[in-house]
Design a protein around this motif. Structure first.
Motif, PDB file in Angstrom:
ATOM      1  N   THR A   1      31.681   5.999   3.150  1.00  0.00           N
ATOM      2  CA  THR A   1      32.403   6.387   1.940  1.00  0.00           C
ATOM      3  C   THR A   1      33.747   6.990   2.328  1.00  0.00           C
ATOM      4  OG1 THR A   1      30.337   6.765   0.751  1.00  0.00           O
ATOM      5  CG2 THR A   1      32.317   7.807  -0.145  1.00  0.00           C
ATOM      6  N   VAL A   2      34.810   6.473   1.725  1.00  0.00           N
ATOM      7  CA  VAL A   2      36.156   6.968   2.013  1.00  0.00           C
ATOM      8  C   VAL A   2      36.797   7.479   0.724  1.00  0.00           C
ATOM      9  CG1 VAL A   2      36.490   5.400   3.962  1.00  0.00           C
ATOM     10  CG2 VAL A   2      37.277   4.724   1.698  1.00  0.00           C
ATOM     11  N   SER A   3      37.693   8.449   0.880  1.00  0.00           N
ATOM     12  CA  SER A   3      38.461   8.911  -0.273  1.00  0.00           C
ATOM     13  C   SER A   3      39.756   8.106  -0.320  1.00  0.00           C
ATOM     14  CB  SER A   3      38.756  10.405  -0.181  1.00  0.00           C
ATOM     15  OG  SER A   3      39.543  10.681   0.946  1.00  0.00           O
ATOM     16  N   VAL A   4      40.259   7.898  -1.517  1.00  0.00           N
ATOM     17  CA  VAL A   4      41.469   7.104  -1.716  1.00  0.00           C
ATOM     18  C   VAL A   4      42.591   7.986  -2.256  1.00  0.00           C
ATOM     19  CG1 VAL A   4      40.224   4.933  -2.088  1.00  0.00           C
ATOM     20  CG2 VAL A   4      40.748   6.408  -4.044  1.00  0.00           C
ATOM     21  N   ASP A   5      43.811   7.459  -2.175  1.00  0.00           N
ATOM     22  CA  ASP A   5      44.972   8.196  -2.678  1.00  0.00           C
ATOM     23  C   ASP A   5      45.064   8.148  -4.198  1.00  0.00           C
ATOM     24  OD1 ASP A   5      45.973   8.694  -0.013  1.00  0.00           O
ATOM     25  OD2 ASP A   5      46.559   6.578   0.038  1.00  0.00           O
ATOM     26  N   MET A   6      44.656   7.015  -4.766  1.00  0.00           N
ATOM     27  CA  MET A   6      44.758   6.828  -6.219  1.00  0.00           C
ATOM     28  C   MET A   6      43.517   6.099  -6.726  1.00  0.00           C
ATOM     29  SD  MET A   6      48.648   5.498  -6.816  1.00  0.00           S
ATOM     30  CE  MET A   6      49.818   6.694  -7.378  1.00  0.00           C
ATOM     31  N   ASN A   7      43.162   6.406  -7.968  1.00  0.00           N
ATOM     32  CA  ASN A   7      42.136   5.605  -8.629  1.00  0.00           C
ATOM     33  C   ASN A   7      42.840   4.697  -9.632  1.00  0.00           C
ATOM     34  OD1 ASN A   7      42.748   7.167 -10.878  1.00  0.00           O
ATOM     35  ND2 ASN A   7      40.770   8.200 -10.959  1.00  0.00           N
ATOM     36  N   ARG A   8      42.066   3.927 -10.361  1.00  0.00           N
ATOM     37  CA  ARG A   8      42.659   2.967 -11.308  1.00  0.00           C
ATOM     38  C   ARG A   8      43.618   3.647 -12.284  1.00  0.00           C
ATOM     39  NH1 ARG A   8      41.910  -1.862 -13.363  1.00  0.00           N
ATOM     40  NH2 ARG A   8      39.958  -2.332 -12.356  1.00  0.00           N
ATOM     41  N   LYS A   9      43.218   4.780 -12.836  1.00  0.00           N
ATOM     42  CA  LYS A   9      44.050   5.449 -13.849  1.00  0.00           C
ATOM     43  C   LYS A   9      45.371   5.948 -13.270  1.00  0.00           C
ATOM     44  CE  LYS A   9      40.312   6.937 -16.863  1.00  0.00           C
ATOM     45  NZ  LYS A   9      39.548   8.082 -17.365  1.00  0.00           N
ATOM     46  N   THR A  10      45.321   6.636 -12.127  1.00  0.00           N
ATOM     47  CA  THR A  10      46.561   7.160 -11.557  1.00  0.00           C
ATOM     48  C   THR A  10      47.452   6.030 -11.050  1.00  0.00           C
ATOM     49  OG1 THR A  10      45.471   7.567  -9.423  1.00  0.00           O
ATOM     50  CG2 THR A  10      45.627   9.421 -10.960  1.00  0.00           C
ATOM     51  N   PHE A  11      46.860   4.945 -10.570  1.00  0.00           N
ATOM     52  CA  PHE A  11      47.659   3.805 -10.121  1.00  0.00           C
ATOM     53  C   PHE A  11      48.384   3.159 -11.291  1.00  0.00           C
ATOM     54  CE2 PHE A  11      48.307  -0.687  -9.120  1.00  0.00           C
ATOM     55  CZ  PHE A  11      49.122  -0.551  -8.009  1.00  0.00           C
ATOM     56  N   GLU A  12      47.687   2.982 -12.401  1.00  0.00           N
ATOM     57  CA  GLU A  12      48.310   2.369 -13.577  1.00  0.00           C
ATOM     58  C   GLU A  12      49.509   3.182 -14.045  1.00  0.00           C
ATOM     59  OE1 GLU A  12      45.106   1.816 -16.345  1.00  0.00           O
ATOM     60  OE2 GLU A  12      44.367   0.043 -15.275  1.00  0.00           O
ATOM     61  N   LEU A  13      49.436   4.501 -13.913  1.00  0.00           N
ATOM     62  CA  LEU A  13      50.569   5.340 -14.294  1.00  0.00           C
ATOM     63  C   LEU A  13      51.764   5.111 -13.373  1.00  0.00           C
ATOM     64  CD1 LEU A  13      48.736   8.711 -15.045  1.00  0.00           C
ATOM     65  CD2 LEU A  13      49.706   7.106 -16.711  1.00  0.00           C
ATOM     66  N   SER A  14      51.509   4.706 -12.118  1.00  0.00           N
ATOM     67  CA  SER A  14      52.590   4.501 -11.160  1.00  0.00           C
ATOM     68  C   SER A  14      53.292   3.158 -11.340  1.00  0.00           C
ATOM     69  CB  SER A  14      52.047   4.584  -9.724  1.00  0.00           C
ATOM     70  OG  SER A  14      51.338   3.413  -9.379  1.00  0.00           O
ATOM     71  N   LEU A  15      52.783   2.299 -12.201  1.00  0.00           N
ATOM     72  CA  LEU A  15      53.340   0.958 -12.358  1.00  0.00           C
ATOM     73  C   LEU A  15      54.624   0.913 -13.181  1.00  0.00           C
ATOM     74  CD1 LEU A  15      50.106  -1.159 -12.871  1.00  0.00           C
ATOM     75  CD2 LEU A  15      51.516  -0.966 -10.825  1.00  0.00           C
ATOM     76  N   GLU A  16      55.054   2.048 -13.663  1.00  0.00           N
ATOM     77  CA  GLU A  16      56.253   2.106 -14.497  1.00  0.00           C
ATOM     78  C   GLU A  16      57.526   1.732 -13.730  1.00  0.00           C
ATOM     79  OE1 GLU A  16      56.225   3.729 -17.808  1.00  0.00           O
ATOM     80  OE2 GLU A  16      54.057   3.576 -17.751  1.00  0.00           O
TER      81      GLU A  16
END
Length: 191
Positions: free
Chosen positions: A49-64
């Protein structure tokens, strides 16, 4: 999508995701790991199990951010059922298509070229590699299978499997930063 991101789904292949990330970081390339779920932890096909920098929600916010270019890359590790989980994520496949159509680059290794990248349009005539038995969906889209460890053709980079994860990472480094940068990392790894 700006920057370099590795997308992780439950059941990803450890070496292909983490080895690739390690090689890129050694070259000084910032890499964001993204879970395709709302979670910040993803478990590999081998139970790590690894931790990630972003999940789906935070990544979608970065797509701007606008202005996708060839140096912006979406990376998809293989592994089972990780590759299937990536491919079944319709929103991710649509994002990948928009990213590629806008001039962004994509990279995938093992089963992911056949299961994930085969969702792309505009790959006719491009060379690729993948894990044996997963080449047919890409061939059906007009891509050309080459049984090499890592293949770069335009904005498409592919790797054959876990044993080629470092070579796949080095191919990405060479694409993004040049052969000299890749050679420096290769030397540091004593390859």
């Amino acid at each position: 999508m700006k920057g370099v991101s590795i997308f992780l789904a439950e059941g990803f292949e450890d070496m292909e995701a983490l080895g690739t990330r390690d090689v890129l970081l050694r070259a000084g390339i910032p890499v964001t790991t993204v879970s395709i779920t709302d979670e910040y932890f993803v478990t590999s096909s081998h139970g790590v199990t690894v931790s990630v920098d972003m999940n789906r929600k935070t990544f979608e916010l970065s797509l701007e951010e606008e202005g996708t270019g060839a140096a912006d890359m979406m990376i998809f590790p293989g592994g089972m059922p990780g590759s299937k989980n990536l491919a079944h994520d319709r929103a991710l496949m649509e994002l990948m298509q928009r990213h590629f159509a806008s001039g962004g680059s994509v990279a995938a290794i093992c089963a992911a070229p056949g299961l994930v990248l085969s969702h792309l349009d505009g790959i006719e005539g491009l060379k690729f590699t993948c894990f044996d038995g997963f080449e047919e969906p890409m061939i059906e889209k007009g891509a050309v299978y080459v049984p090499d460890g890592a293949v770069t053709d335009g904005r498409l980079i592919t790797g054959r499997g876990a044993g080629h994860a470092v070579g796949f990472g080095l191919a990405i480094v060479a694409y993004l930063r040049g052969e000299e940068a890749a050679e420096k990392v290769r030397h540091g790894l004593m390859l």
